[in-house]
Design a protein around this motif. Structure first.
Motif, PDB file in Angstrom:
ATOM      1  N   ASP A 218       0.913  -1.208   0.052  1.00  0.00           N
ATOM      2  CA  ASP A 218       0.038  -0.190  -0.151  1.00  0.00           C
ATOM      3  C   ASP A 218       0.808   1.069  -0.119  1.00  0.00           C
ATOM      4  OD1 ASP A 218      -2.418   1.410   0.033  1.00  0.00           O
ATOM      5  OD2 ASP A 218      -2.949   1.338   2.022  1.00  0.00           O
ATOM      6  N   PHE A 220       0.887   5.568   0.344  1.00  0.00           N
ATOM      7  CA  PHE A 220      -0.248   6.786   0.746  1.00  0.00           C
ATOM      8  C   PHE A 220       0.770   7.796   1.220  1.00  0.00           C
ATOM      9  CE2 PHE A 220       0.042   3.643   3.948  1.00  0.00           C
ATOM     10  CZ  PHE A 220       0.022   3.909   5.031  1.00  0.00           C
ATOM     11  N   LEU A 222       1.242  11.115   4.126  1.00  0.00           N
ATOM     12  CA  LEU A 222       0.759  11.505   5.515  1.00  0.00           C
ATOM     13  C   LEU A 222       1.627  12.577   5.849  1.00  0.00           C
ATOM     14  CD1 LEU A 222       1.083   7.931   7.659  1.00  0.00           C
ATOM     15  CD2 LEU A 222      -1.067   9.186   6.917  1.00  0.00           C
ATOM     16  N   SER A 278      -2.597  -4.861   5.759  1.00  0.00           N
ATOM     17  CA  SER A 278      -3.528  -3.672   5.990  1.00  0.00           C
ATOM     18  C   SER A 278      -3.805  -2.788   4.780  1.00  0.00           C
ATOM     19  CB  SER A 278      -3.008  -2.788   7.037  1.00  0.00           C
ATOM     20  OG  SER A 278      -1.545  -2.311   6.746  1.00  0.00           O
ATOM     21  N   ARG A 279      -4.834  -2.073   4.748  1.00  0.00           N
ATOM     22  CA  ARG A 279      -5.221  -1.112   3.788  1.00  0.00           C
ATOM     23  C   ARG A 279      -5.510   0.127   4.377  1.00  0.00           C
ATOM     24  NH1 ARG A 279      -4.296  -2.523  -2.176  1.00  0.00           N
ATOM     25  NH2 ARG A 279      -3.869  -4.829  -1.918  1.00  0.00           N
ATOM     26  N   THR A 280      -4.975   1.434   3.738  1.00  0.00           N
ATOM     27  CA  THR A 280      -5.804   2.650   3.905  1.00  0.00           C
ATOM     28  C   THR A 280      -7.137   2.988   3.146  1.00  0.00           C
ATOM     29  OG1 THR A 280      -4.066   3.670   2.477  1.00  0.00           O
ATOM     30  CG2 THR A 280      -3.674   3.866   4.767  1.00  0.00           C
ATOM     31  N   THR A 291      -6.273   9.764   8.188  1.00  0.00           N
ATOM     32  CA  THR A 291      -6.092   8.587   7.084  1.00  0.00           C
ATOM     33  C   THR A 291      -6.373   7.156   7.861  1.00  0.00           C
ATOM     34  OG1 THR A 291      -4.463   9.609   5.905  1.00  0.00           O
ATOM     35  CG2 THR A 291      -4.252   7.355   5.716  1.00  0.00           C
ATOM     36  N   SER A 293      -7.031   3.197   8.609  1.00  0.00           N
ATOM     37  CA  SER A 293      -6.470   1.651   8.201  1.00  0.00           C
ATOM     38  C   SER A 293      -6.993   0.846   8.869  1.00  0.00           C
ATOM     39  CB  SER A 293      -4.887   1.861   8.104  1.00  0.00           C
ATOM     40  OG  SER A 293      -4.351   0.543   7.958  1.00  0.00           O
ATOM     41  N   ASN A 320      -6.198   5.511  12.735  1.00  0.00           N
ATOM     42  CA  ASN A 320      -5.720   6.725  12.150  1.00  0.00           C
ATOM     43  C   ASN A 320      -3.901   6.665  12.143  1.00  0.00           C
ATOM     44  OD1 ASN A 320      -8.250   7.717  11.357  1.00  0.00           O
ATOM     45  ND2 ASN A 320      -8.534   8.619  13.375  1.00  0.00           N
ATOM     46  N   LEU A 321      -3.839   6.703  10.982  1.00  0.00           N
ATOM     47  CA  LEU A 321      -2.274   6.848  10.714  1.00  0.00           C
ATOM     48  C   LEU A 321      -1.736   8.285  10.842  1.00  0.00           C
ATOM     49  CD1 LEU A 321      -1.919   4.125   8.040  1.00  0.00           C
ATOM     50  CD2 LEU A 321      -2.187   3.949  10.736  1.00  0.00           C
ATOM     51  N   GLN A 334      -0.133   4.952  15.221  1.00  0.00           N
ATOM     52  CA  GLN A 334      -1.461   4.288  14.844  1.00  0.00           C
ATOM     53  C   GLN A 334      -2.291   4.829  16.097  1.00  0.00           C
ATOM     54  OE1 GLN A 334      -1.154   0.245  13.013  1.00  0.00           O
ATOM     55  NE2 GLN A 334       0.880   0.415  13.786  1.00  0.00           N
TER      56      GLN A 334
END
Length: 499
Positions: A218, A220, A222, A278-280, A291, A293, A320-321, A334
Motif C-alpha cells: 500500500d 499513501f 501522511l 492492512s489497507r488505507t 487516514t 487503516s 488513524n495513521l 497508529q
C-alpha cells in the motif's frame, strides 16, 4: 499444514481461500445465533459466515466507508457494519480466482466503463497454471462487478506477482499500480492512462526485512507532525506471511525513494503476532480529515486452524495513521479512531501501588472479554511488572515490562482454550517510557487483543482464543513501589445495532 496448501494458499486473498475450503463448510449456523458464536468478535468486523482474509478495495465514497474481501461491507463510522454481499464478482469463466487487490472510482471515465464507475483491480490466479496476473472488473453500483473481457491487463508470466494497489497520481496525470514481485522482495510500479494498458515505471527493493516474501503493498501520503504542508509517502509491505514493514520516502509518480533520514533498521507496523495486509482508505469524497487503516488479524501459520465456528478471520479496529518525529527519527503512529468511544459503558477507574506478587485487578472485573482499558505505569522505580489478561482455567495472556531494559514481552504460550498448531508464541519489543510513564491502551475482544503503547507509537496485535470463563485480569510485580492509574470500560456489541 500441507505443502500444497502452503504453496497455493499462503499468497491468496481471503475470498480465494474460501473457495478452496468450500463455501458450504461454514453455512450451518443457526440464523438466530449469528454474531454470538463462541470466539465471535463483538466490535471487530467479521462476515456473517465464511472466510475473510486480506482487506481489499478500501474506499471512502458517497459518504460511506466501502470495504471488500470480494464480498462487500459498508460503514458510516468504522464501528458499525452492514454486510451487503458475500461475493460481488461476476462474469469469469470459472478458471480463475480473485486474489487481493484494490478499488478505485473512475471519475473521468478514463477506462470507458462510465463516469464514476467502480473499478476493482486484483490479481487473477489461474487455477491450472498457477500464474498470477493483474485484472480489472467494473461496476456501476459497487455491488455487482463485471469481468473485463480484455483481462489480464498486466501479465509478466509469473506465479509470484500479486496484490495491486491502484490510485490516481495527479502530478503525472495517470493511474499508478503498486504491485509485489513476492519472492524477489520487490515492489513494481506501473502507469496507465486508461487502466487497461500498463507501462513499467520502476522497481523498489529489496530493502529492510527481506527474508522470505513481500506482498500486499500500500502507498499513501501522511503529514509530518500534523503539518499538511509537509507530507511524506509511506509504503507498507506485508512480509513473510506474518507481519508488515513500512518505508518512509518520496514518490514522484514514477519512482519511490527512501527519505534521507529513513531508518537503517527495518520498521515494523505492528510488533504483535497477528497483523497483516492492512489497507488505507482512498478518499474519493475528499472530506476525510484522517487516514484510517485496517488490517487482517491473523498469521498464515494457523489462519485456517483457529477454532471459530462461523468461519475464519476478522479485521482489526480502524486506526488513524500519523507520522511523528522522535529522537530516533520519523515513525508511523497508529491511534484507535475516536468513534469507538461510543461503545463505552460507564468508566471504572483507580490509582494505587501495584502489590508485590500476583493479584487480581480488583478495580475492574469484566465478565467477558469485550472491554477497553487504559493503564499508566510509573517507571521511575526499577521493577519488573505487568498484567495478565484472559485469566482463568489455568490459562492467561501475560504482558511483562522490565524497566531496566525497556523490553515489553507478551507471552501467549498458555492462553488459547483449544490447542492450535504453532499458536503458542511470545513476542518482545523495546518500548521506552515517556516522561517516566508507560502508557498502555487495550482493546480486548472475544478472541483478540490490540495494545497501543505510548499513544500509538508501538502497537501489538494478537489472537487469543480464550475460553468463556477466561475473562480475569491480574497485576504482578517483582517488587513494591510501582504506581499505576487506570480507566476501563465494558464495550457494547456492535451487532446489537444490526438492522
Amino acid at each position: 499444514m500441507k505443502e500444497t496448501i502452503k504453496k497455493y494458499l499462503l499468497p491468496l486473498s481471503g475470498y480465494m481461500l474460501f473457495l478452496f475450503y468450500g463455501g458450504t463448510a461454514f453455512a450451518q449456523n443457526n440464523e438466530a445465533a449469528a454474531y454470538s458464536e463462541l470466539y465471535r468478535p463483538q466490535f471487530h468486523f467479521s462476515p456473517k459466515k465464511g472466510w475473510i482474509g486480506d482487506p481489499c478495495g478500501f474506499t471512502y465514497y458517497g459518504g460511506k466507508y466501502q470495504m471488500y474481501w470480494w464480498g462487500k461491507v459498508v460503514s458510516d463510522d468504522l464501528v458499525h457494519y452492514e454486510e451487503l454481499k458475500p461475493n460481488v464478482m461476476t462474469g469469469d469463466d470459472g478458471s480463475i480466482g480473485y486474489f487481493t487487490g484494490s478499488m478505485l472510482i473512475d471519475r473521468e471515465n478514463t477506462a470507458g466503463f462510465g463516469k464514476d464507475a467502480y473499478v476493482a483491480a486484483y490479481t487473477i490466479f489461474n487455477k491450472q497454471s498457477k500464474n498470477q496476473s493483474q485484472g480489472i472488473s467494473y461496476s456501476q453500483d459497487g455491488e455487482t462487478f463485471h469481468y473485463y473481457k480484455g483481462n489480464p491487463v498486466l501479465d509478466i508470466g509469473s506465479t509470484e506477482f500479486r496484490d495491486p494497489t491502484v490510485f490516481w497520481h495527479a502530478g503525472t496525470k495517470q493511474w499508478v499500480m503498486v504491485v509485489a514481485k513476492a519472492l524477489e522482495k520487490k515492489i513494481k510500479f506501473y502507469g496507465s492512462k486508461d487502466l487497461k494498458s500498463w507501462t513499467w515505471l520502476s522497481d523498489f527493493g529489496p530493502a529492510g526485512a527481506q527474508e522470505k516474501a513481500w506482498e500486499c503493498p500500500d502507498l499513501f501520503q501522511l503529514p509530518v507532525n500534523g503539518n499538511v504542508k509537509d507530507k511524506r509517502w509511506v509504503m507498507v509491505v506485508s512480509i513473510d506471511w506474518a507481519r508488515e514493514q513500512y518505508f518512509i520516502g518520496n514518490f514522484d509518480g514514477k519512482t519511490f525513494t527512501l527519505s534521507a533520514d529513513h531508518s537503517k533498521e527495518p520498521l515494523y507496523v505492528d510488533q504483535g503476532l497477528d497483523f497483516y495486509a492492512s489497507r488505507t482508505f482512498q478518499d474519493y469524497d475528499g472530506t476525510l480529515k484522517n487516514t484510517p487503516s485496517m488490517g487482517w488479524i491473523a498469521t498464515w501459520d494457523y489462519a485456517q486452524l483457529v477454532p471459530s465456528t462461523w468461519g475464519k478471520g476478522f479485521w482489526s479496529i480502524a486506526r488513524n495513521l500519523e507520522l511523528k518525529t522522535y529522537p530516533e527519527g520519523l515513525r508511523l503512529v497508529q491511534k484507535p479512531i475516536d468513534n469507538l468511544k461510543q461503545l463505552r459503558g460507564s468508566v471504572q477507574s483507580a490509582n494505587y501501588e501495584v502489590p508485590k506478587g500476583t493479584q487480581p485487578l480488583r478495580a475492574f472485573q469484566p465478565t467477558e472479554n469485550v472491554y477497553e482499558m487504559e493503564i499508566i505505569f510509573n517507571t521511575s522505580k526499577p521493577n519488573l511488572f505487568g498484567l495478565n489478561l484472559c485469566v482463568g482455567e489455568g490459562r492467561k495472556l501475560g504482558l511483562s515490562y522490565e524497566t531496566t531494559t525497556g523490553l515489553l514481552t507478551i507471552d501467549r504460550t498458555n492462553c488459547a482454550e483449544e490447542k492450535i498448531e504453532k499458536f503458542a508464541r511470545k513476542t518482545s519489543a523495546k518500548v521506552m517510557p515517556v516522561n517516566g510513564q508507560l502508557r498502555m491502551h487495550f482493546f480486548v475482544d472475544k478472541s483478540s487483543v490490540e495494545l497501543f503503547t505510548n499513544d500509538g507509537k508501538e502497537v501489538f496485535t494478537m489472537l487469543t482464543y480464550p475460553g468463556e470463563h477466561q475473562a480475569g485480569i491480574e497485576t504482578f510485580a517483582r517488587d513494591t513501589g510501582t504506581e499505576v492509574s487506570m480507566k476501563a470500560w465494558k464495550l457494547k456489541s456492535v451487532w446489537k445495532y444490526k438492522n
